[in-house]
Design a protein around this motif. Structure first.
Motif, mmCIF file in Angstrom:
data_model
loop_
_atom_site.group_PDB
_atom_site.id
_atom_site.type_symbol
_atom_site.label_atom_id
_atom_site.label_comp_id
_atom_site.label_asym_id
_atom_site.label_seq_id
_atom_site.Cartn_x
_atom_site.Cartn_y
_atom_site.Cartn_z
ATOM 1 N N LYS A 190 0.983 -1.230 0.092
ATOM 2 C CA LYS A 190 0.075 -0.055 -0.052
ATOM 3 C C LYS A 190 0.828 1.372 0.094
ATOM 4 O O LYS A 190 0.642 2.246 -0.844
ATOM 5 C CB LYS A 190 -0.936 0.057 1.251
ATOM 6 C CG LYS A 190 -1.693 1.222 1.309
ATOM 7 C CD LYS A 190 -2.858 1.184 2.483
ATOM 8 C CE LYS A 190 -3.454 2.511 2.376
ATOM 9 N NZ LYS A 190 -4.065 2.441 3.891
ATOM 10 N N LEU A 191 1.990 1.420 0.753
ATOM 11 C CA LEU A 191 3.051 2.344 0.939
ATOM 12 C C LEU A 191 3.549 2.737 -0.456
ATOM 13 O O LEU A 191 3.768 3.761 -0.803
ATOM 14 C CB LEU A 191 3.822 2.253 2.121
ATOM 15 C CG LEU A 191 3.349 2.473 3.512
ATOM 16 C CD1 LEU A 191 4.234 2.093 4.474
ATOM 17 C CD2 LEU A 191 2.534 3.742 3.635
ATOM 18 N N LEU A 192 3.924 1.562 -1.071
ATOM 19 C CA LEU A 192 4.672 1.599 -2.164
ATOM 20 C C LEU A 192 3.825 2.225 -3.284
ATOM 21 O O LEU A 192 4.250 2.854 -4.348
ATOM 22 C CB LEU A 192 5.056 0.229 -2.733
ATOM 23 C CG LEU A 192 6.381 -0.274 -2.098
ATOM 24 C CD1 LEU A 192 6.434 -1.839 -2.493
ATOM 25 C CD2 LEU A 192 7.647 0.348 -2.384
ATOM 26 N N LYS A 193 2.530 1.787 -3.420
ATOM 27 C CA LYS A 193 1.537 2.316 -4.234
ATOM 28 C C LYS A 193 1.218 3.558 -4.182
ATOM 29 O O LYS A 193 1.233 4.520 -5.251
ATOM 30 C CB LYS A 193 0.238 1.479 -4.150
ATOM 31 C CG LYS A 193 -0.698 1.865 -5.180
ATOM 32 C CD LYS A 193 -2.025 0.852 -5.126
ATOM 33 C CE LYS A 193 -3.128 1.141 -5.973
ATOM 34 N NZ LYS A 193 -4.170 0.394 -5.966
ATOM 35 N N GLU A 194 0.874 4.074 -2.769
ATOM 36 C CA GLU A 194 0.384 5.567 -2.578
ATOM 37 C C GLU A 194 1.412 6.662 -2.293
ATOM 38 O O GLU A 194 0.913 7.716 -1.933
ATOM 39 C CB GLU A 194 -0.884 5.391 -1.573
ATOM 40 C CG GLU A 194 -1.928 4.362 -1.941
ATOM 41 C CD GLU A 194 -2.826 3.957 -0.724
ATOM 42 O OE1 GLU A 194 -2.703 4.623 0.436
ATOM 43 O OE2 GLU A 194 -3.669 3.467 -0.918
ATOM 44 N N ALA A 227 10.604 -3.412 -7.681
ATOM 45 C CA ALA A 227 9.938 -4.114 -8.757
ATOM 46 C C ALA A 227 8.402 -3.693 -8.772
ATOM 47 O O ALA A 227 7.705 -3.282 -9.673
ATOM 48 C CB ALA A 227 10.292 -5.474 -9.183
ATOM 49 N N VAL A 228 7.918 -3.972 -7.619
ATOM 50 C CA VAL A 228 6.508 -3.674 -7.297
ATOM 51 C C VAL A 228 6.326 -2.183 -7.386
ATOM 52 O O VAL A 228 5.124 -1.920 -8.209
ATOM 53 C CB VAL A 228 6.092 -4.262 -5.860
ATOM 54 C CG1 VAL A 228 4.701 -4.001 -5.628
ATOM 55 C CG2 VAL A 228 6.198 -5.820 -6.020
ATOM 56 N N ARG A 229 6.835 -1.332 -6.950
ATOM 57 C CA ARG A 229 6.778 0.073 -7.169
ATOM 58 C C ARG A 229 6.870 0.406 -8.636
ATOM 59 O O ARG A 229 5.766 1.136 -8.737
ATOM 60 C CB ARG A 229 7.690 0.787 -6.424
ATOM 61 C CG ARG A 229 7.685 2.235 -6.671
ATOM 62 C CD ARG A 229 8.544 3.199 -5.878
ATOM 63 N NE ARG A 229 7.761 3.568 -4.795
ATOM 64 C CZ ARG A 229 8.053 4.017 -3.583
ATOM 65 N NH1 ARG A 229 9.673 4.213 -3.412
ATOM 66 N NH2 ARG A 229 7.503 4.302 -2.483
ATOM 67 N N LYS A 230 7.767 0.006 -9.409
ATOM 68 C CA LYS A 230 7.662 0.314 -10.784
ATOM 69 C C LYS A 230 6.308 -0.264 -11.487
ATOM 70 O O LYS A 230 5.987 0.259 -12.481
ATOM 71 C CB LYS A 230 8.921 -0.309 -11.551
ATOM 72 C CG LYS A 230 10.432 0.544 -11.113
ATOM 73 C CD LYS A 230 11.266 -0.119 -11.719
ATOM 74 C CE LYS A 230 12.417 0.695 -11.320
ATOM 75 N NZ LYS A 230 13.830 0.427 -12.006
ATOM 76 N N GLU A 231 6.069 -1.476 -11.039
ATOM 77 C CA GLU A 231 4.742 -1.950 -11.577
ATOM 78 C C GLU A 231 3.376 -1.040 -11.330
ATOM 79 O O GLU A 231 2.789 -0.904 -12.367
ATOM 80 C CB GLU A 231 4.648 -3.343 -11.082
ATOM 81 C CG GLU A 231 3.668 -4.371 -11.774
ATOM 82 C CD GLU A 231 3.539 -5.793 -11.260
ATOM 83 O OE1 GLU A 231 2.660 -6.137 -10.778
ATOM 84 O OE2 GLU A 231 4.540 -6.049 -11.487
ATOM 85 N N ARG A 269 3.589 1.984 -13.501
ATOM 86 C CA ARG A 269 3.410 2.019 -14.923
ATOM 87 C C ARG A 269 2.115 2.073 -15.240
ATOM 88 O O ARG A 269 1.596 2.258 -16.199
ATOM 89 C CB ARG A 269 3.787 0.689 -15.337
ATOM 90 C CG ARG A 269 3.808 0.181 -16.751
ATOM 91 C CD ARG A 269 4.382 -1.216 -17.165
ATOM 92 N NE ARG A 269 5.547 -1.553 -16.327
ATOM 93 C CZ ARG A 269 5.841 -2.827 -16.056
ATOM 94 N NH1 ARG A 269 4.752 -3.903 -16.320
ATOM 95 N NH2 ARG A 269 6.832 -3.244 -15.260
ATOM 96 N N TYR A 270 1.096 1.888 -14.268
ATOM 97 C CA TYR A 270 -0.349 1.741 -14.601
ATOM 98 C C TYR A 270 -0.808 3.310 -14.220
ATOM 99 O O TYR A 270 -2.193 3.471 -14.318
ATOM 100 C CB TYR A 270 -1.075 0.818 -13.632
ATOM 101 C CG TYR A 270 -0.591 -0.412 -14.005
ATOM 102 C CD1 TYR A 270 -1.105 -1.120 -15.304
ATOM 103 C CD2 TYR A 270 -0.099 -1.584 -13.254
ATOM 104 C CE1 TYR A 270 -0.540 -2.534 -15.578
ATOM 105 C CE2 TYR A 270 0.358 -2.612 -13.579
ATOM 106 C CZ TYR A 270 -0.015 -3.115 -14.794
ATOM 107 O OH TYR A 270 0.248 -4.515 -15.219
ATOM 108 N N LEU A 271 0.094 4.088 -13.639
ATOM 109 C CA LEU A 271 -0.703 5.522 -13.492
ATOM 110 C C LEU A 271 -0.650 6.414 -14.756
ATOM 111 O O LEU A 271 -0.198 6.275 -15.762
ATOM 112 C CB LEU A 271 0.104 6.077 -12.500
ATOM 113 C CG LEU A 271 0.283 5.401 -11.171
ATOM 114 C CD1 LEU A 271 1.077 6.376 -10.029
ATOM 115 C CD2 LEU A 271 -1.144 5.517 -10.431
#
Length: 55
Positions: free
Chosen positions: A8-12, A46-50, A53-55
């Motif tokens: 969640k933190l990586l995403k937000e 890698a998860v953060r970059k993923e 990529r979708y933003l």
């Protein structure tokens, strides 16, 4: 549960991986990276970059 919080933190946020590891309750970065990869199959960066990529 801690890995879900880290995802969640990586995403937000744009916090560094080190800050995210401590915020998720891990005592050091290498332990966080090892546990994160064991659970998700990917490294945190890698998860953060993923997510980015979708933003």
């Amino acid at each position: 549960m801690r890995v879900n919080h880290a995802c969640k933190l990586l995403k937000e946020t744009d916090y560094s991986i080190v800050i995210i590891s401590y915020e998720s309750g891990f005592s050091n970065l290498s332990n966080f990276n090892r546990y994160f990869k064991r659970i998700t199959g990917k490294k945190p960066l890698a998860v953060r970059k993923e997510f980015q990529r979708y933003l």
